[in-house]
Design a protein around this motif. Structure first.
Motif, mmCIF file in Angstrom:
data_model
loop_
_atom_site.group_PDB
_atom_site.id
_atom_site.type_symbol
_atom_site.label_atom_id
_atom_site.label_comp_id
_atom_site.label_asym_id
_atom_site.label_seq_id
_atom_site.Cartn_x
_atom_site.Cartn_y
_atom_site.Cartn_z
ATOM 1 N N ASN A 1 -5.498 -2.570 1.048
ATOM 2 C CA ASN A 1 -4.068 -2.314 1.239
ATOM 3 C C ASN A 1 -3.758 -0.961 1.868
ATOM 4 O OD1 ASN A 1 -2.493 -4.628 -0.365
ATOM 5 N ND2 ASN A 1 -4.303 -4.090 -1.561
ATOM 6 N N LEU A 2 -4.766 -0.087 2.009
ATOM 7 C CA LEU A 2 -4.525 1.254 2.531
ATOM 8 C C LEU A 2 -5.599 1.630 3.541
ATOM 9 C CD1 LEU A 2 -3.659 3.023 -0.856
ATOM 10 C CD2 LEU A 2 -2.060 2.698 1.038
ATOM 11 N N GLU A 3 -5.324 2.666 4.298
ATOM 12 C CA GLU A 3 -6.332 3.228 5.196
ATOM 13 C C GLU A 3 -7.377 3.982 4.386
ATOM 14 O OE1 GLU A 3 -6.556 2.658 8.370
ATOM 15 O OE2 GLU A 3 -4.730 1.452 8.431
ATOM 16 N N ASP B 1 -6.250 7.399 2.787
ATOM 17 C CA ASP B 1 -5.199 7.137 1.804
ATOM 18 C C ASP B 1 -5.762 6.385 0.594
ATOM 19 O OD1 ASP B 1 -3.337 8.360 3.441
ATOM 20 O OD2 ASP B 1 -2.846 6.487 4.479
ATOM 21 N N ALA B 2 -6.718 5.483 0.826
ATOM 22 C CA ALA B 2 -7.338 4.757 -0.291
ATOM 23 C C ALA B 2 -8.105 5.718 -1.191
ATOM 24 C CB ALA B 2 -8.267 3.669 0.245
ATOM 25 N N GLY C 1 0.812 -1.214 0.000
ATOM 26 C CA GLY C 1 0.000 0.000 0.000
ATOM 27 C C GLY C 1 0.843 1.261 0.000
ATOM 28 N N LYS C 2 1.930 1.249 0.769
ATOM 29 C CA LYS C 2 2.807 2.417 0.833
ATOM 30 C C LYS C 2 3.470 2.675 -0.510
ATOM 31 C CE LYS C 2 5.146 5.699 2.900
ATOM 32 N NZ LYS C 2 4.480 6.951 3.347
ATOM 33 N N SER D 1 0.964 4.097 -3.050
ATOM 34 C CA SER D 1 0.677 5.518 -2.826
ATOM 35 C C SER D 1 1.802 6.401 -3.357
ATOM 36 C CB SER D 1 0.462 5.773 -1.332
ATOM 37 O OG SER D 1 -0.670 5.078 -0.863
#
Length: 523
Positions: A349-351, A354-355, A237-238, A241
């Motif tokens: 995969n993300l918060e 952030d998603a 996820g990081k 982004s």
């Protein structure tokens, strides 16, 4: 002593008189001496004729009493009679008499057959088992060969031997197949363990070396090779982004603003409105925010096998919020079917905030924006560029598709709209996303060519309908190793031109064509 038991024969010789004769039955129990007890003589004062008559009547009465007593009040033990051999056949009622010839063992039948015919039976050679193979018999190899039941005709020697041979061949083939499957399972497990070890070692490199120096190391050869092998789930996820970026400068606070606006819109909708009215409202160009209600209809179809995005699932409200906020953020785009799959993969995969940021920036890319805004002219350019590399890499399959007039839009639209998250298994789709974030839109079309290369031999045997059905729903047993090996074999270069150059030349030709077909100015 009582008179011995017996039966009386009555013979009628005349109308007024009859003769009575007594026939003694054999005594059932004899004393140890072996002789029967003597019959008592009649009293001396009675005449001989009267004595014989009295003795006959008494004997008859005791014999009838004995007969009724035996049949109604006592159970006499029956002596076992030798079994009578009956002809073989069906016996629906009663007990089946035991056979005189007991079922023979298969080895005895084999010996008799060899002695009769003079031919030796050679069993099939046992398959050489490899060492260190854990084999557990399954239902096919645990079959037991038995003779026919006793109530059926026995097999002949030839038939029994033939069945034994067929049984041995069947079990040997089943064992061979199951050993092969056991090899395959162990190979998959070894590859999985190896992959987990590689992911664990790669995670250390990503966390300690690459992410702290992202801008300086992202374009290096070492990082690109690690990227191709797949990102560790803990840093996926990081990296996504960072790779997608945030050109729109969306903040978590901005997401909360559009989310609150979406919630107000949801409340404003009437609960009694029908589904058809909602779809009509969603299709309206003047008010694209009305497509908020369309989201509810599509979320239930998002990864239905996971049961986490459906109503009552842990990610249902989260997915609903991200999609609703986007429709308010981009009312010119609104909600389009397929967005729910992209948002769902990002949520896994993300918060939440952030998603949403990654989702909005991802859909702002030229390729995704052209497809989700249904820009037909731009979509045709992408299809034309895809066909250029299709013909370059898979000419035989390209001609086969051309013969059936099968155009790329039939299968590419679904792949591009969902970024392969609907067509491929989720773990494989995430790996496609990894390299897509690295290489951009070019890799989406390269992946499509890799899928066609993987199933080229199968597709060449199909007609139009079966090809469309096959590419719409790909096999579930597709593996990342096979797919990425096919993707690596695809060369995205045509006449020394790469994807971006080919696409730019198509755009240029289109502009020149528009100029040539534009109407002349009035004088």
């Amino acid at each position: 002593p009582p008179a011995p038991l017996g039966f009386t024969d009555v013979n009628l010789h005349s109308r007024n008189t009859y003769e009575v004769s007594r026939r003694r039955s054999a005594p059932e129990h004899l004393p140890h001496g072996g002789t029967a007890p003597a019959e008592p003589a009649p009293p001396p004062q009675e005449p001989a004729e009267r004595a014989r008559l009295r003795a006959g009547i008494a004997g008859a009465g005791s014999s009838f009493a004995e007969f009724f007593t035996r049949n109604f009040f006592t159970k006499r033990t029956k002596e076992l009679k030798p079994a009578v051999q009956s002809a073989p056949g069906w016996k629906l009622f009663g007990k089946v008499p035991p056979r005189e010839n007991l079922p023979k063992d298969s080895k005895i039948i084999q010996q008799e057959y060899e002695a009769r015919t003079g031919r030796m039976y050679k069993p099939p050679p046992p398959s050489a088992r490899r060492k260190n193979i854990e084999f557990e018999p399954l239902s096919t190899t645990a079959l037991i060969l038995e003779d026919r039941p006793a109530n059926l005709p026995a097999k002949s020697v030839e038939e029994a031997l033939r069945h034994r041979q067929e049984y041995d061949e069947m079990v040997a083939e089943a064992k061979k197949r199951e050993i092969k499957e056991a090899h395959k399972r162990k190979k998959i497990m070894r590859e999985r363990f190896k992959q987990e070890e590689n992911i664990a070692s790669a995670m250390v490199i990503w966390v300690n070396e690459i992410l702290p120096n992202w801008e300086g190391m992202r374009a290096t050869r070492r990082v690109r090779e690690l990227w191709w092998q797949g990102l560790p789930p803990s840093v996926r996820g990081k990296v996504w982004s960072l790779a997608v970026g945030n050109e729109l400068n969306i903040t978590p606070e901005l997401y909360e603003i559009f989310l609150s606006r979406a919630k107000e819109r949801w409340k404003s909708f009437s609960e009694t409105s029908s589904e058809n009215d909602i779809e009509d409202a969603g299709a309206s160009v003047a008010d694209r925010e009305a497509s908020l209600e369309l989201i509810k209809l599509d979320i239930s179809r998002t990864f239905p096998s996971l049961y986490i995005f459906q109503k009552g699932g842990p990610y249902h409200d989260l997915l609903h919020s991200v999609l609703g906020a986007y429709t308010c953020y981009r009312p010119d785009v609104g909600y389009v079917q397929g967005m729910s799959f992209i948002a769902a993969v990002l949520i896994l995969n993300l918060e939440e905030a952030d998603a949403f940021i990654a989702f909005a920036n991802l859909l702002n890319k030229p390729c995704q924006l052209a497809f989700f805004r249904v820009d037909h002219s731009m979509m045709l350019k992408y299809f034309a560029a895809f066909e250029v590399f299709f013909e370059e890499n898979l000419p035989k399959l390209f001609l086969h598709f051309k013969s059936y007039s099968l155009t790329p839009d039939i299968y590419l639209i679904d792949w591009i709209f969902t970024l392969y998250s609907k067509s491929l298994p989720l773990d494989l789709a995430c790996r496609v996303w990894d390299v897509f974030c690295r290489d951009g839109e070019e890799f989406l079309f390269r992946t499509g060519l890799g899928i066609l290369r993987l199933y080229e031999d199968i597709l060449l045997q199909m007609d139009f309908i079966h090809i469309a059905q096959f590419l719409t729903k790909l096999p579930e047993d597709i593996t990342s190793e096979k797919l990425f090996s096919c993707i690596a074999a695809i060369q995205m270069q045509n006449s020394n031109k790469k994807w971006a150059q080919v696409f730019a030349s198509l755009m240029k030709d289109n502009k020149e064509g528009d100029k040539n077909h534009s109407p002349a100015p009035k004088s």
